[in-house]
Design a protein around this motif. Sequence first.
Motif, short mmCIF file in Angstrom:
data_model
loop_
_atom_site.label_atom_id
_atom_site.label_comp_id
_atom_site.label_asym_id
_atom_site.label_seq_id
_atom_site.Cartn_x
_atom_site.Cartn_y
_atom_site.Cartn_z
N ARG A 19 0.85 -1.19 0.00
CA ARG A 19 0.00 0.00 0.00
C ARG A 19 0.88 1.24 0.00
N LEU A 35 -4.31 7.37 1.27
CA LEU A 35 -5.64 6.77 1.16
C LEU A 35 -6.27 7.07 -0.19
N VAL A 36 -6.07 8.32 -0.66
CA VAL A 36 -6.60 8.70 -1.97
C VAL A 36 -5.94 7.87 -3.07
N ARG A 37 -4.61 7.74 -2.96
CA ARG A 37 -3.87 6.99 -3.97
C ARG A 37 -4.23 5.52 -3.96
N ASP A 38 -4.42 4.94 -2.78
CA ASP A 38 -4.83 3.54 -2.70
C ASP A 38 -6.23 3.33 -3.28
N ARG A 39 -7.05 4.35 -3.17
CA ARG A 39 -8.44 4.24 -3.65
C ARG A 39 -8.53 4.40 -5.16
N PHE A 40 -7.80 5.38 -5.71
CA PHE A 40 -7.96 5.70 -7.13
C PHE A 40 -6.78 5.28 -8.00
N THR A 65 -4.76 9.74 -9.38
CA THR A 65 -4.46 10.67 -8.30
C THR A 65 -3.53 11.77 -8.80
N ASP A 120 2.24 2.13 -8.81
CA ASP A 120 1.25 1.14 -8.38
C ASP A 120 1.81 -0.28 -8.34
N ARG A 157 1.76 -3.03 -5.37
CA ARG A 157 0.71 -4.00 -5.08
C ARG A 157 0.96 -5.35 -5.75
#
Length: 396
Positions: free
Chosen positions: A141, A272-277, A282, A392, A395
């Motif tokens: 993450r 949190l924003v980057r993990d979401r989008f 982002t 990314d 992940r």
Amino acid sequence: MSDALLPTAAKPASSFFPASRLAVSLLFLMNGFMVGAWAPKIPDFAERLLLSKSELGLMILLLGAGSLTLMPVAGALMARFGSARVAKGMAILLLPSLLLLTYAGKVWFAAVAIFWFGGFMGAMDVAMNTNAVAVEKSMGRAIMSSCHAFWSLGGLLGSSTGGLLISWFGVSVHAVVATAAAILMLVVAWPLVLPDAPHPAEKSERKRGLPLQPLPWILGVMALFSMVPEGAVLDWGAFYVRHELGADLVLSGFAFAAFSGTMAIMRFGGDLVRDRFGAVKTLRLSTLMALSGMLISGLAPNPEVAILGFAICGLGIANMVPIAFSAAGNIPGMAPGVGLSVATFMGYSGLLAAPSIIGFVAEHVGFAPVFLFLPVLLLVVLMLSGLARHADSIRH
């Protein structure tokens, strides 16, 4: 990098805030604290050495030269020893800097001390960013934005407590107390820093020297064009709203506060924003926000609108550099420290050199045209934003 290449300590962690994340956050906090603690010492430093404004400017230029000199050295060392050992070593060498700067009685010694300070501050910066990439991989993450937020928090703590300590007890006591606080942060972090395994590409990268493939340099351009606007606002935002838009002294201070405040807040929430989008979306949203804020400030009819623009710009820029650094540390087939040393070198060269160039240009055309030109750099970042996909890979 596959899990098989990671040491046992670096296997994906289930905890939201494992020990390795605490450790690298403390390294960022310590580095920022040392930088912040230096800021209130500058007047005494200049008075003690009888430096003119131009001579002080040259001294501060030496600080930047030290950073840019040792950043590539840190990258080479990490290719052999890993980021954890280099970050710890550079942190130890950084620790005596405030004492050296405080007790420097001769100009030549002060020049050596400030080069030392800038050099090991920059070298530690490269190493701790590389270790943050390793922690991101171990957790699966994003954490880079919050790490940079801890750096900002350290700078705030260092500068605010420094001013009080100097006014109450003098520069010597301040230097000792600040150094002791930095030692404490390092002692707590020391046993928890994630040990990163050697990367398969490290030997060949070390033999070649500078990377030959263009990707790290392009990501370096992204970092550079993200940090130039940041340096412009931090160094010239208050001057612009006071001298060109007619703000009083108190209101002009909000230009810096609005930008740095929104940037710090967004960095704590940016992961949190980057993990979401995802990193690409982002970065694109962040760049558009920064671009819009800069245009608002450049076209502002009054100080209040300009300050609002700087606040929006801070929200956008907050995640741009961390994403560029994460991407540079995750280039396929390249040692993380090599890609990051290029990106940090290019990015910080913009942060250090651009404000003086901007000041020279603004003297002839004013600051409003400068702030209207800076979105052009952000457009370049937007066009290159697809490369953020490498960030990314934590992940995978």
